[in-house]
Design a protein around this motif. Structure first.
Motif, mmCIF file in Angstrom:
data_model
loop_
_atom_site.group_PDB
_atom_site.id
_atom_site.type_symbol
_atom_site.label_atom_id
_atom_site.label_comp_id
_atom_site.label_asym_id
_atom_site.label_seq_id
_atom_site.Cartn_x
_atom_site.Cartn_y
_atom_site.Cartn_z
ATOM 1 N N VAL A 63 40.668 -24.200 16.098
ATOM 2 C CA VAL A 63 41.055 -23.342 14.765
ATOM 3 C C VAL A 63 39.856 -22.229 14.700
ATOM 4 C CG1 VAL A 63 41.021 -23.340 12.320
ATOM 5 C CG2 VAL A 63 41.957 -25.263 13.916
ATOM 6 N N GLN A 64 38.746 -22.566 14.833
ATOM 7 C CA GLN A 64 37.706 -21.540 14.323
ATOM 8 C C GLN A 64 37.792 -20.362 15.542
ATOM 9 O OE1 GLN A 64 36.902 -23.013 11.339
ATOM 10 N NE2 GLN A 64 35.289 -21.454 11.922
ATOM 11 N N GLU A 65 38.109 -20.381 16.662
ATOM 12 C CA GLU A 65 38.392 -19.435 17.627
ATOM 13 C C GLU A 65 39.736 -18.621 17.270
ATOM 14 O OE1 GLU A 65 38.411 -18.660 22.403
ATOM 15 O OE2 GLU A 65 38.190 -20.645 21.989
ATOM 16 N N ALA A 66 40.690 -19.389 17.074
ATOM 17 C CA ALA A 66 41.972 -18.639 16.764
ATOM 18 C C ALA A 66 41.793 -17.485 15.438
ATOM 19 C CB ALA A 66 43.296 -19.611 16.555
ATOM 20 N N VAL A 67 41.196 -18.265 14.444
ATOM 21 C CA VAL A 67 40.917 -17.619 13.292
ATOM 22 C C VAL A 67 39.962 -16.310 13.375
ATOM 23 C CG1 VAL A 67 39.792 -17.592 10.765
ATOM 24 C CG2 VAL A 67 41.379 -19.513 11.716
ATOM 25 N N GLY A 68 39.118 -16.437 14.046
ATOM 26 C CA GLY A 68 38.181 -15.375 14.622
ATOM 27 C C GLY A 68 38.537 -14.452 15.648
ATOM 28 N N LYS A 69 39.545 -14.596 16.335
ATOM 29 C CA LYS A 69 40.047 -13.545 17.396
ATOM 30 C C LYS A 69 41.216 -13.073 16.984
ATOM 31 C CE LYS A 69 40.117 -15.594 21.358
ATOM 32 N NZ LYS A 69 40.544 -16.463 22.541
ATOM 33 N N TYR A 70 42.278 -13.730 16.393
ATOM 34 C CA TYR A 70 43.396 -13.109 16.057
ATOM 35 C C TYR A 70 43.318 -12.332 14.793
ATOM 36 C CZ TYR A 70 45.572 -15.144 20.117
ATOM 37 O OH TYR A 70 45.885 -15.603 21.473
ATOM 38 N N THR A 71 44.080 -11.019 14.669
ATOM 39 C CA THR A 71 43.865 -10.529 13.389
ATOM 40 C C THR A 71 45.342 -10.373 12.793
ATOM 41 O OG1 THR A 71 42.175 -8.866 14.447
ATOM 42 C CG2 THR A 71 43.410 -8.241 12.252
ATOM 43 N N LEU A 72 45.502 -10.683 11.533
ATOM 44 C CA LEU A 72 46.695 -10.759 10.600
ATOM 45 C C LEU A 72 47.043 -9.417 10.006
ATOM 46 C CD1 LEU A 72 46.261 -14.220 8.744
ATOM 47 C CD2 LEU A 72 47.599 -13.662 10.769
ATOM 48 N N PRO A 73 47.949 -8.850 10.018
ATOM 49 C CA PRO A 73 49.276 -9.506 10.552
ATOM 50 C C PRO A 73 49.509 -9.607 12.222
ATOM 51 C CG PRO A 73 49.918 -7.640 9.654
ATOM 52 C CD PRO A 73 48.369 -7.463 9.478
ATOM 53 N N LEU A 74 49.882 -10.361 12.814
ATOM 54 C CA LEU A 74 50.128 -10.573 14.165
ATOM 55 C C LEU A 74 51.359 -9.469 14.415
ATOM 56 C CD1 LEU A 74 49.916 -14.121 15.186
ATOM 57 C CD2 LEU A 74 48.205 -12.561 15.287
ATOM 58 N N PRO A 75 51.343 -9.027 15.518
ATOM 59 C CA PRO A 75 52.769 -8.101 16.006
ATOM 60 C C PRO A 75 54.130 -8.900 15.746
ATOM 61 C CG PRO A 75 51.164 -7.775 17.636
ATOM 62 C CD PRO A 75 50.651 -8.729 16.727
ATOM 63 N N PHE A 97 48.099 -18.296 10.511
ATOM 64 C CA PHE A 97 47.990 -17.825 11.879
ATOM 65 C C PHE A 97 49.104 -18.235 12.815
ATOM 66 C CE2 PHE A 97 43.850 -16.992 10.299
ATOM 67 C CZ PHE A 97 43.634 -15.843 10.801
ATOM 68 N N VAL A 98 49.716 -19.324 12.601
ATOM 69 C CA VAL A 98 50.332 -20.047 13.563
ATOM 70 C C VAL A 98 51.868 -20.212 12.982
ATOM 71 C CG1 VAL A 98 48.536 -21.358 14.698
ATOM 72 C CG2 VAL A 98 49.900 -22.384 13.033
ATOM 73 N N GLN A 99 52.854 -20.197 14.110
ATOM 74 C CA GLN A 99 54.254 -20.273 13.709
ATOM 75 C C GLN A 99 54.574 -22.093 14.365
ATOM 76 O OE1 GLN A 99 53.524 -17.451 15.673
ATOM 77 N NE2 GLN A 99 53.263 -16.471 13.750
#
Length: 234
Positions: A63-75, A97-99
C-alpha cells in the motif's frame, strides 16, 4: 533513460509473443489474457515506459509504495490492482488508487474495503486469494468450504464485485507442482460458479515471470509479470 524504456518495451513485446504462443498451443484466444506489469520496487518512470509500450494493467504489492508512487488521477485507461497482502488498517489509503484488490483472504478485510468504498462513492472489484500450494508462508484460503462461505458473505457487500480468484504458484516448485496449483485454482473457480451461478467469476489471476506460460495453458486470464518486464532491482 531511452535505453531503459526500449528494454521495457522489448521485454513486453517478447512476453506478449510468449503469451500468444502458449494460448495458441492451448487452443485459447490470446486476447482473453491480460498482461499485468507488476511495478513493485520500480520507479514511476518505469510505469510510464510500460504504459507507453501498451500496458494498461498494473499491480502493486504494498500500500505505502502504491500511494507514494502513483499520482491521482490515473490516466482514464490505466488500471491498478492491489496484489499483495492487504491489512484492514491500510484499506482506507488504497481505496482511491485501485480498481481491484486481488488478495482478499479474509471476510473482515472485504467488509472494511466495502465500508471505505461506500464512503468514497466507488465500487471495487475483488478476487479471493487461494493458497493452492499449501506453503505456510503464503496467505489465502486453503479450503474450498472457507472460500465458498466467504463468497456467500461477500455477496452481501454492495460496493464490492467478486470477479475471480488469484493464486501464487509454488515457489521453487517443479512444472508438475506449478501446473497442479493452477489446475486447482481453475477447479475451485468452476465449483464456485456451479454453487453461485449468479456470480460471474471470469478472472483467474495466476502466473508470474517464471511460470506464466503454464498458467496460460491452464486458463489464466491475468498473468502478473514484474522481473521479466523491468529486470531485477537491487
Amino acid at each position: 533513460m531511452e535505453g531503459m524504456d526500449g528494454m521495457i518495451a522489448g521485454n513486453i513485446a517478447r512476453i506478449q509473443d510468449e503469451i500468444a504462443e502458449a494460448a495458441h498451443k492451448a487452443g485459447r484466444d490470446p486476447g482473453d489474457i491480460q498482461l499485468m506489469a507488476v511495478t513493485k520496487t520500480h520507479p514511476f518512470e518505469d510505469v510510464l515506459a510500460a504504459y507507453q509500450a501498451g500496458i494498461r494493467l498494473f499491480g502493486e504489492n504494498r500500500v505505502q509504495e502504491a500511494v507514494g508512487k502513483y499520482t491521482l488521477p490515473l490516466p482514464a485507461d490505466m488500471k491498478l490492482h492491489m496484489i499483495g497482502h492487504l491489512q484492514s488498517n491500510k484499506v482506507k489509503q488504497i481505496v482511491p488508487f485501485v480498481q481491484c484488490v486481488e488478495s482478499i483472504d479474509k471476510v473482515a478485510t472485504a467488509e472494511e474495503l466495502n465500508k471505505r468504498a461506500q464512503v468514497s462513492g466507488k465500487s471495487i472489484d475483488i478476487m479471493f486469494e487461494v493458497n493452492t500450494s499449501g506453503e505456510v508462508s503464503k496467505n489465502g484460503f486453503s479450503e474450498y468450504e472457507e472460500l465458498s462461505d466467504a463468497l456467500g458473505a461477500v455477496l452481501e457487500l454492495a460496493a464490492l464485485r467478486v470477479t475471480g480468484l488469484m493464486t501464487i504458484g509454488p515457489l521453487g516448485g517443479d512444472e508438475g507442482q506449478i501446473r497442479n496449483a493452477f489446475i486447482l485454482l481453475r477447479s475451485m473457480s468452476d465449483r464456485l460458479s456451479t454453487e453461485y451461478p449468479q456470480v460471474e467469476l471470469r478472472e483467474l489471476s495466476m502466473g508470474m515471470s517464471g511460470d506464466f506460460p503454464i498458467a496460460v495453458a491452464e486458463g489464466a486470464t491475468i498473468v502478473r509479470v514484474g522481473t521479466a518486464i523491468f529486470g531485477r532491482r537491487e
